[in-house]
Design an enzyme around this catalytic site. Sequence first.
Site, PDB file in Angstrom:
ATOM      1  N   GLY A 136       0.808  -1.213   0.000  1.00 25.96           N
ATOM      2  CA  GLY A 136       0.000   0.000   0.000  1.00 25.96           C
ATOM      3  C   GLY A 136       0.837   1.255   0.000  1.00 25.96           C
ATOM      4  CG  LEU A 137       4.082   4.012  -2.325  1.00 26.03           C
ATOM      5  CD1 LEU A 137       4.565   4.631  -1.017  1.00 26.03           C
ATOM      6  CD2 LEU A 137       5.277   3.674  -3.231  1.00 26.03           C
ATOM      7  CB  SER A 144       4.195  10.360 -10.473  1.00 23.07           C
ATOM      8  OG  SER A 144       3.697   9.590 -11.547  1.00 23.07           O
ATOM      9  CG  LEU A 245       7.932   1.446  -5.860  1.00 26.50           C
ATOM     10  CD1 LEU A 245       7.712   2.937  -6.088  1.00 26.50           C
ATOM     11  CD2 LEU A 245       6.698   0.665  -6.295  1.00 26.50           C
ATOM     12  CD  GLU A 369       5.279  -1.627  -9.455  1.00 27.70           C
ATOM     13  OE1 GLU A 369       5.809  -0.816  -8.676  1.00 27.70           O
ATOM     14  OE2 GLU A 369       4.569  -2.562  -9.061  1.00 27.70           O
TER      15      GLU A 369
END
Length: 390
Positions: A136-137, A144, A245, A369
């Site tokens: 969860g980011l 971005s 990432l 990503e």
Amino acid sequence: MVTVRSPLGLFQTDSLIGEEDRAIRDTVRRFVDERIRPELAEWYESGSIPARELARELGELGVLGMHLGGYGCAGTSATAYGLACLELEAGDSGLRSLVSVQGSLAMFAIHRWGSEEQKQEWLPRMAKGNAIGCFGLTESDFGSNPGGMRTRATRAGGDWVLNGNKMWITNGSVADVAVVWAQTDDKVRGFLVPAGTPGFSAQEIKKKLSLRASVTSELVLDEVRLPDSAMLPEARGLSGPLSCLNEARYGIVFGSLGAARDCLETAIAYAQERDIFDRKLASYQLTQAKLADMAVELGKGMLLALHLGRLKDAGLLQPEQVSLGKLNNVREAITIARECRTILAAAGITLEYPMMRHANNLESVLTYEGTSEIHQLVIGQALTGHSAFR
């Protein structure tokens, strides 16, 4: 007698891959061909996938966290992991995403930044597919620019209380544990949030036109109280999530080529059988020009991926080099998928063939990503020394 060569056979890329890594690749390819391909059209059309069942099968196959060491993980080379991603995405980007999020995001976060207790609790189960993780980011307004995230963790005695939302989270609503990143008074920190924790919920996102054979969710954290032991102790600041990432982006460098290869091999086979104006479609110069150009780009992408794999195995791979690979290979893969669709004409828009499914999936891969624009800026900064992100 018509001789048909594999697109990558023209480059003899197998000669660059060690025997053990080839064996791992071939095992994953068989799994995809025998277990996954017969189901893909139905999964994609229905927008559903048996994620828990597949996780256990993928765990048995040994691909979950396969490039990590210890804790039940296989400890393979980075190149072998990349090749596995290629074969998984030759099936479907959603399948590779399930494996990438499990291994390169959730498991890697725990493996790299977690306590020994956290590693012992989660990694063996996740490697077997008995527990699923998510990462969860991203938030709806901060993709971005993850540093602007609004999710916040505050101290409450010896505990932490988390509030916020995370968006576009693969595996979210089937996950047993979420790695959630949040702002604190001490920079961005990561937390392990088990499913079922009061105040934590995950709602699956439907009506997608891409990655339909994948679980995508929104995470909601409403006064979620966690003990101090839930925090990843070694991660402080954005370097924590960004390192994860980079792991996932590396898998995409290889994975996107799998989608492209599947499209190109299908187009070559179709052109050999399709009659038009009393000749095989494959015998026309325009068709051969398309196939030749696509084979060149696929092979160049494969050579780049294998080079980056060697750098990673040697401990030399830099983030900007991962950006080079993702920018080039995803961009070329989606171009190949679209061009292959033209060779199949109307047949190419159906689920009988993989082109439109891959092309639609790659629209998401192109963005997640790190968008192409973000990777251009990463490369630009490496070239000039100037940051142009703001």
